[in-house]
Design a protein around this motif. Structure first.
Motif, PDB file in Angstrom:
ATOM      1  N   GLN A  80      40.590  45.833  29.502  1.00 10.08           N
ATOM      2  CA  GLN A  80      40.494  44.593  30.284  1.00 10.08           C
ATOM      3  C   GLN A  80      40.306  44.890  31.765  1.00 10.08           C
ATOM      4  O   GLN A  80      39.471  44.285  32.428  1.00 10.08           O
ATOM      5  N   ARG A  81      41.074  45.805  32.278  1.00 10.21           N
ATOM      6  CA  ARG A  81      40.992  46.142  33.705  1.00 10.21           C
ATOM      7  C   ARG A  81      39.613  46.705  34.042  1.00 10.21           C
ATOM      8  O   ARG A  81      39.022  46.363  35.056  1.00 10.21           O
ATOM      9  N   ASN A  82      39.103  47.547  33.167  1.00  7.97           N
ATOM     10  CA  ASN A  82      37.785  48.125  33.358  1.00  7.97           C
ATOM     11  C   ASN A  82      36.712  47.032  33.322  1.00  7.97           C
ATOM     12  O   ASN A  82      35.802  47.019  34.163  1.00  7.97           O
ATOM     13  N   ASP A  83      36.813  46.111  32.368  1.00  9.12           N
ATOM     14  CA  ASP A  83      35.862  44.989  32.274  1.00  9.12           C
ATOM     15  C   ASP A  83      35.911  44.119  33.533  1.00  9.12           C
ATOM     16  O   ASP A  83      34.879  43.689  34.041  1.00  9.12           O
ATOM     17  N   MET A  84      37.121  43.874  34.031  1.00  5.87           N
ATOM     18  CA  MET A  84      37.277  43.050  35.229  1.00  5.87           C
ATOM     19  C   MET A  84      36.655  43.719  36.449  1.00  5.87           C
ATOM     20  O   MET A  84      35.980  43.065  37.245  1.00  5.87           O
ATOM     21  N   ARG A  85      36.880  45.023  36.583  1.00 10.63           N
ATOM     22  CA  ARG A  85      36.320  45.721  37.729  1.00 10.63           C
ATOM     23  C   ARG A  85      34.797  45.661  37.712  1.00 10.63           C
ATOM     24  O   ARG A  85      34.168  45.469  38.741  1.00 10.63           O
ATOM     25  N   LYS A  86      34.220  45.799  36.542  1.00 16.88           N
ATOM     26  CA  LYS A  86      32.758  45.720  36.440  1.00 16.88           C
ATOM     27  C   LYS A  86      32.256  44.313  36.737  1.00 16.88           C
ATOM     28  O   LYS A  86      31.301  44.128  37.481  1.00 16.88           O
ATOM     29  N   ARG A  87      32.886  43.310  36.155  1.00 19.54           N
ATOM     30  CA  ARG A  87      32.444  41.925  36.327  1.00 19.54           C
ATOM     31  C   ARG A  87      32.573  41.456  37.770  1.00 19.54           C
ATOM     32  O   ARG A  87      31.684  40.810  38.307  1.00 19.54           O
ATOM     33  N   TYR A  88      33.699  41.758  38.390  1.00 19.00           N
ATOM     34  CA  TYR A  88      33.970  41.259  39.741  1.00 19.00           C
ATOM     35  C   TYR A  88      33.650  42.286  40.830  1.00 19.00           C
ATOM     36  O   TYR A  88      33.954  42.058  41.989  1.00 19.00           O
ATOM     37  N   GLN A  89      33.080  43.412  40.424  1.00 14.26           N
ATOM     38  CA  GLN A  89      32.698  44.480  41.349  1.00 14.26           C
ATOM     39  C   GLN A  89      33.889  44.933  42.206  1.00 14.26           C
ATOM     40  O   GLN A  89      33.813  45.020  43.425  1.00 14.26           O
ATOM     41  N   ILE A  90      34.986  45.213  41.517  1.00 10.50           N
ATOM     42  CA  ILE A  90      36.204  45.704  42.158  1.00 10.50           C
ATOM     43  C   ILE A  90      36.152  47.227  42.146  1.00 10.50           C
ATOM     44  O   ILE A  90      35.867  47.842  41.116  1.00 10.50           O
ATOM     45  N   GLU A  91      36.414  47.810  43.289  1.00  8.27           N
ATOM     46  CA  GLU A  91      36.362  49.266  43.398  1.00  8.27           C
ATOM     47  C   GLU A  91      37.489  49.906  42.599  1.00  8.27           C
ATOM     48  O   GLU A  91      38.536  49.309  42.390  1.00  8.27           O
ATOM     49  N   GLY A  92      37.268  51.118  42.182  1.00 11.89           N
ATOM     50  CA  GLY A  92      38.261  51.857  41.421  1.00 11.89           C
ATOM     51  C   GLY A  92      37.580  52.646  40.324  1.00 11.89           C
ATOM     52  O   GLY A  92      36.363  52.661  40.214  1.00 11.89           O
ATOM     53  N   GLY A  93      38.396  53.291  39.503  1.00 12.65           N
ATOM     54  CA  GLY A  93      37.837  54.103  38.436  1.00 12.65           C
ATOM     55  C   GLY A  93      38.584  53.941  37.136  1.00 12.65           C
ATOM     56  O   GLY A  93      39.703  53.429  37.086  1.00 12.65           O
ATOM     57  N   SER A  94      37.957  54.403  36.090  1.00 14.08           N
ATOM     58  CA  SER A  94      38.506  54.293  34.756  1.00 14.08           C
ATOM     59  C   SER A  94      39.820  55.067  34.610  1.00 14.08           C
ATOM     60  O   SER A  94      40.749  54.606  33.951  1.00 14.08           O
ATOM     61  N   CYS A  95      39.904  56.219  35.252  1.00 15.26           N
ATOM     62  CA  CYS A  95      41.126  57.029  35.175  1.00 15.26           C
ATOM     63  C   CYS A  95      42.306  56.296  35.816  1.00 15.26           C
ATOM     64  O   CYS A  95      43.406  56.247  35.258  1.00 15.26           O
ATOM     65  N   GLY A  96      42.074  55.693  36.982  1.00 22.92           N
ATOM     66  CA  GLY A  96      43.129  54.920  37.646  1.00 22.92           C
ATOM     67  C   GLY A  96      43.538  53.705  36.836  1.00 22.92           C
ATOM     68  O   GLY A  96      44.719  53.348  36.784  1.00 22.92           O
ATOM     69  N   ASP A  97      42.559  53.080  36.180  1.00 25.11           N
ATOM     70  CA  ASP A  97      42.856  51.933  35.321  1.00 25.11           C
ATOM     71  C   ASP A  97      43.785  52.341  34.186  1.00 25.11           C
ATOM     72  O   ASP A  97      44.740  51.634  33.853  1.00 25.11           O
ATOM     73  N   MET A  98      43.517  53.497  33.589  1.00 28.54           N
ATOM     74  CA  MET A  98      44.352  53.977  32.484  1.00 28.54           C
ATOM     75  C   MET A  98      45.761  54.284  32.971  1.00 28.54           C
ATOM     76  O   MET A  98      46.739  53.893  32.344  1.00 28.54           O
ATOM     77  N   TRP A  99      45.894  54.971  34.097  1.00 33.33           N
ATOM     78  CA  TRP A  99      47.214  55.325  34.607  1.00 33.33           C
ATOM     79  C   TRP A  99      48.043  54.090  34.924  1.00 33.33           C
ATOM     80  O   TRP A  99      49.242  54.058  34.662  1.00 33.33           O
ATOM     81  N   LYS A 100      47.420  53.083  35.504  1.00 28.92           N
ATOM     82  CA  LYS A 100      48.160  51.854  35.827  1.00 28.92           C
ATOM     83  C   LYS A 100      48.695  51.201  34.560  1.00 28.92           C
ATOM     84  O   LYS A 100      49.834  50.733  34.512  1.00 28.92           O
ATOM     85  N   ASN A 101      47.881  51.162  33.515  1.00 26.63           N
ATOM     86  CA  ASN A 101      48.307  50.534  32.266  1.00 26.63           C
ATOM     87  C   ASN A 101      49.239  51.417  31.453  1.00 26.63           C
ATOM     88  O   ASN A 101      50.016  50.915  30.651  1.00 26.63           O
ATOM     89  N   LEU A 102      49.188  52.707  31.664  1.00 28.49           N
ATOM     90  CA  LEU A 102      50.076  53.619  30.957  1.00 28.49           C
ATOM     91  C   LEU A 102      51.457  53.662  31.609  1.00 28.49           C
ATOM     92  O   LEU A 102      52.479  53.582  30.931  1.00 28.49           O
ATOM     93  N   CYS A 103      51.482  53.750  32.942  1.00 29.00           N
ATOM     94  CA  CYS A 103      52.751  53.906  33.666  1.00 29.00           C
ATOM     95  C   CYS A 103      53.470  52.594  33.934  1.00 29.00           C
ATOM     96  O   CYS A 103      54.696  52.563  33.990  1.00 29.00           O
TER      97      CYS A 103
END
Length: 140
Positions: A80-103
């Motif tokens: 979801q976070r990855n989809d949102m970043r792509k749709r809304y052009q939010i900066e960041g990366g897939s690795c950071g998205d995973m860490w946020k949802n994991l931790c």
């Protein structure tokens, strides 16, 4: 927020921080039943104009099943976070998205829901150009 007052959306970033989960009224729901928040987020991603997203659905069930049987619900939040970043052009990366949802999965799903909710409300409350009444000649 007052009706018909435009909401300012910051380009390229989430509107609120990861730890701003107390504002917006989703803290209890996101911490106690994150599957409901995950499903509401998915509904707003699927239909950005949905007024009352439901807490019941496939994405919420996927969250519950992955948490119960594999302890891997972070993959649902990551997607979801990855989809949102792509749709809304939010900066960041897939690795950071995973860490946020994991931790910090609850903080992350609350932030994600607030993001789609704020963007929906920004579209709904956008004040457009208002036409003026025609000018009249003096004395008429």
């Amino acid at each position: 927020m007052a009706q018909n007052q435009p909401i300012r959306i910051k380009d390229g970033e989430f509107q609120e921080g990861l730890c701003d989960f107390f504002s917006g009224g989703h803290c209890f729901e996101g911490c106690c039943c994150p599957c409901i928040v995950v499903n509401k987020t998915q509904q707003l991603l699927d239909d950005p104009d949905e007024k009352t997203p439901s807490g019941c659905g496939c994405m919420g069930c996927a969250w519950c099943l992955l948490t119960t049987f594999a302890g891997m619900s972070c993959f649902v939040g990551w997607k979801q976070r990855n989809d949102m970043r792509k749709r809304y052009q939010i900066e960041g990366g897939s690795c950071g998205d995973m860490w946020k949802n994991l931790c910090c999965p609850c903080c992350s799903v609350i932030q994600q829901y607030k993001e789609v909710e704020m963007r929906r409300d920004a579209r709904a409350n956008k004040v457009g150009y208002q036409t003026q009444a025609p000018m009249r000649a003096p004395g008429h």
